[in-house]
Enzyme design. Structure first.
Site, PDB file in Angstrom:
ATOM      1  CD  GLU A 191      -6.662   1.993  -8.922  1.00  0.00           C
ATOM      2  OE1 GLU A 191      -5.502   1.398  -8.534  1.00  0.00           O
ATOM      3  OE2 GLU A 191      -7.516   1.869  -8.219  1.00  0.00           O
TER       4      GLU A 191
ATOM      5  CD  GLU B  58     -28.759  18.187  -5.744  1.00  0.00           C
ATOM      6  OE1 GLU B  58     -29.704  18.274  -5.352  1.00  0.00           O
ATOM      7  OE2 GLU B  58     -28.066  18.448  -6.637  1.00  0.00           O
TER       8      GLU B  58
ATOM      9  CE  LYS C 240      -4.617   4.054  -6.138  1.00  0.00           C
ATOM     10  NZ  LYS C 240      -4.989   2.540  -6.044  1.00  0.00           N
TER      11      LYS C 240
ATOM     12  CB  CYS D  58      -3.142   2.650  -1.606  1.00  0.00           C
ATOM     13  SG  CYS D  58      -3.421   0.923  -1.077  1.00  0.00           S
TER      14      CYS D  58
ATOM     15  CB  CYS E  74      -1.095  -0.005   1.092  1.00  0.00           C
ATOM     16  SG  CYS E  74      -1.896   1.436   1.414  1.00  0.00           S
TER      17      CYS E  74
ATOM     18  CG  HIS F  49     -29.359  21.989  -5.377  1.00  0.00           C
ATOM     19  ND1 HIS F  49     -29.425  21.241  -6.557  1.00  0.00           N
ATOM     20  CD2 HIS F  49     -29.507  23.410  -6.172  1.00  0.00           C
ATOM     21  CE1 HIS F  49     -29.379  21.635  -7.734  1.00  0.00           C
ATOM     22  NE2 HIS F  49     -29.606  22.996  -7.357  1.00  0.00           N
TER      23      HIS F  49
ATOM     24  CE1 TYR G 200     -11.042  -4.317  -7.082  1.00  0.00           C
ATOM     25  CE2 TYR G 200     -10.641  -2.265  -6.388  1.00  0.00           C
ATOM     26  CZ  TYR G 200     -11.329  -3.409  -6.333  1.00  0.00           C
ATOM     27  OH  TYR G 200     -12.252  -3.464  -5.387  1.00  0.00           O
TER      28      TYR G 200
HETATM   29  P1  NDP Z   1      -7.504  -8.222 -10.711  1.00  0.00           P
HETATM   30  O1  NDP Z   1      -7.989  -9.765 -10.148  1.00  0.00           O
HETATM   31  O2  NDP Z   1      -8.496  -7.140 -10.106  1.00  0.00           O
HETATM   32  O3  NDP Z   1      -7.709  -8.301 -12.210  1.00  0.00           O
HETATM   33  C1  NDP Z   1      -6.701  -9.084 -12.989  1.00  0.00           C
HETATM   34  C2  NDP Z   1      -6.998  -8.833 -14.400  1.00  0.00           C
HETATM   35  O4  NDP Z   1      -6.167  -9.551 -15.091  1.00  0.00           O
HETATM   36  C3  NDP Z   1      -8.286  -9.373 -14.732  1.00  0.00           C
HETATM   37  O5  NDP Z   1      -9.020  -8.566 -15.599  1.00  0.00           O
HETATM   38  C4  NDP Z   1      -8.220 -10.774 -15.313  1.00  0.00           C
HETATM   39  O6  NDP Z   1      -9.113 -11.133 -16.561  1.00  0.00           O
HETATM   40  C5  NDP Z   1      -6.770 -10.486 -16.133  1.00  0.00           C
HETATM   41  N1  NDP Z   1      -5.845 -11.805 -16.232  1.00  0.00           N
HETATM   42  C6  NDP Z   1      -5.581 -12.502 -15.407  1.00  0.00           C
HETATM   43  N2  NDP Z   1      -4.562 -13.496 -15.952  1.00  0.00           N
HETATM   44  C7  NDP Z   1      -4.474 -13.006 -17.238  1.00  0.00           C
HETATM   45  C8  NDP Z   1      -3.686 -13.540 -18.320  1.00  0.00           C
HETATM   46  N3  NDP Z   1      -2.889 -14.721 -18.173  1.00  0.00           N
HETATM   47  N4  NDP Z   1      -3.796 -12.730 -19.536  1.00  0.00           N
HETATM   48  C9  NDP Z   1      -4.411 -11.659 -19.578  1.00  0.00           C
HETATM   49  N5  NDP Z   1      -5.393 -11.188 -18.723  1.00  0.00           N
HETATM   50  C10 NDP Z   1      -5.149 -11.893 -17.585  1.00  0.00           C
HETATM   51  O7  NDP Z   1      -6.249  -8.062 -10.306  1.00  0.00           O
HETATM   52  P2  NDP Z   1      -5.238  -6.497 -10.087  1.00  0.00           P
HETATM   53  O8  NDP Z   1      -4.034  -7.086 -10.021  1.00  0.00           O
HETATM   54  O9  NDP Z   1      -5.606  -5.649 -10.908  1.00  0.00           O
HETATM   55  O10 NDP Z   1      -5.786  -6.219  -8.555  1.00  0.00           O
HETATM   56  C11 NDP Z   1      -5.507  -7.220  -7.436  1.00  0.00           C
HETATM   57  C12 NDP Z   1      -6.385  -6.766  -6.188  1.00  0.00           C
HETATM   58  O11 NDP Z   1      -5.685  -5.716  -5.491  1.00  0.00           O
HETATM   59  C13 NDP Z   1      -7.593  -6.225  -6.697  1.00  0.00           C
HETATM   60  O12 NDP Z   1      -8.516  -7.303  -6.757  1.00  0.00           O
HETATM   61  C14 NDP Z   1      -8.057  -5.437  -5.342  1.00  0.00           C
HETATM   62  O13 NDP Z   1      -8.448  -6.194  -4.507  1.00  0.00           O
HETATM   63  C15 NDP Z   1      -6.696  -4.829  -5.070  1.00  0.00           C
HETATM   64  N6  NDP Z   1      -6.468  -3.702  -5.480  1.00  0.00           N
HETATM   65  C16 NDP Z   1      -7.233  -2.696  -4.886  1.00  0.00           C
HETATM   66  C17 NDP Z   1      -7.266  -1.387  -5.229  1.00  0.00           C
HETATM   67  C18 NDP Z   1      -7.925  -0.258  -4.784  1.00  0.00           C
HETATM   68  O14 NDP Z   1      -8.633  -0.418  -3.693  1.00  0.00           O
HETATM   69  N7  NDP Z   1      -8.430   0.954  -5.563  1.00  0.00           N
HETATM   70  C19 NDP Z   1      -6.133  -1.005  -6.490  1.00  0.00           C
HETATM   71  C20 NDP Z   1      -5.326  -1.988  -7.038  1.00  0.00           C
HETATM   72  C21 NDP Z   1      -5.598  -3.290  -6.301  1.00  0.00           C
HETATM   73  P3  NDP Z   1     -10.408 -11.940 -16.047  1.00  0.00           P
HETATM   74  O15 NDP Z   1     -11.229 -10.723 -15.707  1.00  0.00           O
HETATM   75  O16 NDP Z   1     -10.650 -12.513 -17.380  1.00  0.00           O
HETATM   76  O17 NDP Z   1     -10.221 -13.032 -14.884  1.00  0.00           O
END
Ligand code: NDP
Length: 452
Positions: free
Chosen positions: A181, A443, A51, A48, A43, A438, A177
């Site tokens: 982002e 709202e 970012k 976090c 984080c 408002h 995510y």
């Molecule tokens: P996520 O699990 O959110 O997303 C991973 C993405 O990668 C999915 O869209 C997945 O596709 C895709 N993917 C996985 N494997 C492959 C592959 N081999 N080839 C192509 N695409 C692939 O993971 P993140 O790493 O983005 O984030 C991890 C976690 O960290 C989040 O779930 C969240 O909990 C936390 N996080 C929170 C944030 C916040 O609070 N703002 C910011 C960043 C992270 P598919 O959908 O098809 O599975």
């Protein structure tokens, strides 16, 4: 009774580990914590905080564009990557120091080094064996990389925060995510960004209206968003990476200076000694725990990203506090994972709390859906075509609002307050009885009257 060096030994100085250690110490336990890298974990160092700082930087792009409609004439603007990274690094070093001070002031012994588990009550740090009545694993996670020829030339979010320069062209792969982002940040700072996602709906675990709305808004801001697309191979020619995609033959590839994988994260359990200690893990490497965060070994606990439940800092904090309370204040408290609000700091932001429309329909049968899509007042003068989306999911029988979803500026700031309302089981009638502020976007959440 056996005597130990410490009551609690925490492995990992990220959000969860630091919070658990600090609380355990406040409850009277003798605590030590080992961290092999910078305090604050993902984080603070690679997630976090950097970012969000970089997201602020990227937002100026829209702010400058919006200003003219309000009468401001700006000169030529120029973005300097090195300044942003240096300032961001300075702030993170300050936070690293604060984490150390906080632990020291709480009388937690901080050991700099890699720790591994030797047995149910022993850890080894820098070659030294240390015993503890309880061990807490809070080692977090790390980005994973997709496997294909040339995949080693791509970078992950860990590398993103320390890139030497802003790439002229960037390809971000993933639909979660981190993908949306970081694609938004790169785009706002001036890179030409292509977001490629293997599926058909980004943010696919969230309410089904959010991903398509966000994708359309990101496209309006200049991001080339491609669905059902995957990388098959990457070739490098000097500074340029050429990507071969799984699209129609002859449709060509993409060239970019930076290829960023945002394809998920995995638990950090390598070289921890889990197997030797007999700690059960899932196929993806994450640690199995019970409702009190106890692993398959009674004296060893685990929290945060390493248990692969909900990978969010505030959840790790709550888990850490609960472990500390259960161990040193007696009790078998359980953490509720319902109504966890979350925000995605894409441009525009996404935020949500409660159930998706589909989950609510499955659980309650009859539900009411309220939706609103509009142009914010600011954009009547700014000239921006950005639109905002809001949605309420209501259980028809009880009239309880069970889901609040939004895509729009500061969505996280808004939805945090509505999360309290959901926590209090607020009804739609109570939303309706609430006077709006408002003129705000918020709202709209208390003035939606007609279900769709
Ligand atoms: P996520 O699990 O959110 O997303 C991973 C993405 O990668 C999915 O869209 C997945 O596709 C895709 N993917 C996985 N494997 C492959 C592959 N081999 N080839 C192509 N695409 C692939 O993971 P993140 O790493 O983005 O984030 C991890 C976690 O960290 C989040 O779930 C969240 O909990 C936390 N996080 C929170 C944030 C916040 O609070 N703002 C910011 C960043 C992270 P598919 O959908 O098809 O599975």
């Amino acid at each position: 009774m056996a005597t130990y060096d410490y009551d609690l030994f925490t492995i990992g100085g990220g959000s969860g580990g630091v919070r658990a250690s600090r609380f355990a110490s406040q409850y009277g336990a003798k605590v030590a914590l080992a961290e092999k890298s910078a305090l604050g974990g993902t984080c603070v160092n690679l997630g976090c905080i950097p970012k969000k700082l970089m997201s602020y930087a990227a937002h100026f792009h829209d702010d400058f564009a919006d200003a003219a409609g309000f009468g401001w004439q700006l000169g030529k603007t120029r973005f300097d990557w090195a300044t942003l990274i240096a300032n961001k690094n300075r702030e993170i070093e300050r936070l690293n120091g604060i984490y150390r001070t906080v632990l020291e002031q709480a009388s937690v012994a901080v050991l700099d080094g890699h720790a591994h588990i030797e047995d149910a009550h022993t850890v080894v740090v820098n070659g030294r064996s240390i015993t503890a009545r309880f061990i807490l694993i809070a080692t977090g996670g790390r980005p994973t990389r997709p496997v294909f020829p040339g995949g080693e030339y791509g970078i992950t979010s860990d590398d993103f925060f320390h890139m030497d320069a802003l790439p002229a062209r960037a390809v971000v792969t993933g639909g979660g995510y981190i993908a949306v982002e970081l694609a938004s940040i790169l785009n706002g700072l001036g890179s030409k960004v292509t977001l490629i996602y293997r599926g058909s709906r980004i943010l696919r675990t969230m309410d089904h209206d959010l991903g398509p709305f966000l994708a359309a808004e990101m496209a309006k801001k200049g991001i080339d968003v491609r669905f059902d697309t995957d990388i098959e191979a990457m070739h490098v020619d000097g500074a340029v990476k050429h990507l071969q995609l799984n699209t129609k033959p002859g449709s060509g590839g993409i060239d970019a200076e930076c290829v960023l994988f945002a394809t998920g994260r995995a638990a950090n359990t390598v070289h921890l000694g889990l197997e030797k200690a007999g700690i059960a893990v899932r196929e993806n490497g994450s640690i199995v725990v019970d409702a009190q965060f106890r692993t398959s070994i009674d004296s060893i606990y685990a929290i945060g990203d390493v248990i692969d439940r909900v990978a969010l800092t505030p959840v790790a904090l709550a888990e850490g506090m609960m472990v500390a309370a259960n161990l040193f204040q007696q009790g078998e408290r359980r953490l509720s994972y319902e109504n966890i609000p979350t925000a995605v700091f894409s441009h525009p932001n996404v935020a949500t709390v409660g159930m998706t429309e589909l989950d609510a329909r499955q659980k309650y049968g009859t539900i009411k859906i309220f939706k609103s899509e509009f142009k914010a007042l600011k954009h009547t003068l700014s000239g921006s075509t950005e639109r905002t989306f809001m949605k309420l999911v209501v259980d028809a029988d009880s009239d309880r609002v069970v889901g609040v979803h939004m895509v729009g500026p500061d969505a996280g700031e808004l939805v945090q307050g509505f999360a309290v309302a959901l926590q209090c089981n607020a009804t739609k009638a109570q939303f309706d009885a609430t006077i709006g502020i408002h003129p705000t976007m918020a709202e709209e959440f208390v003035t939606m009257r007609t279900p769709v």
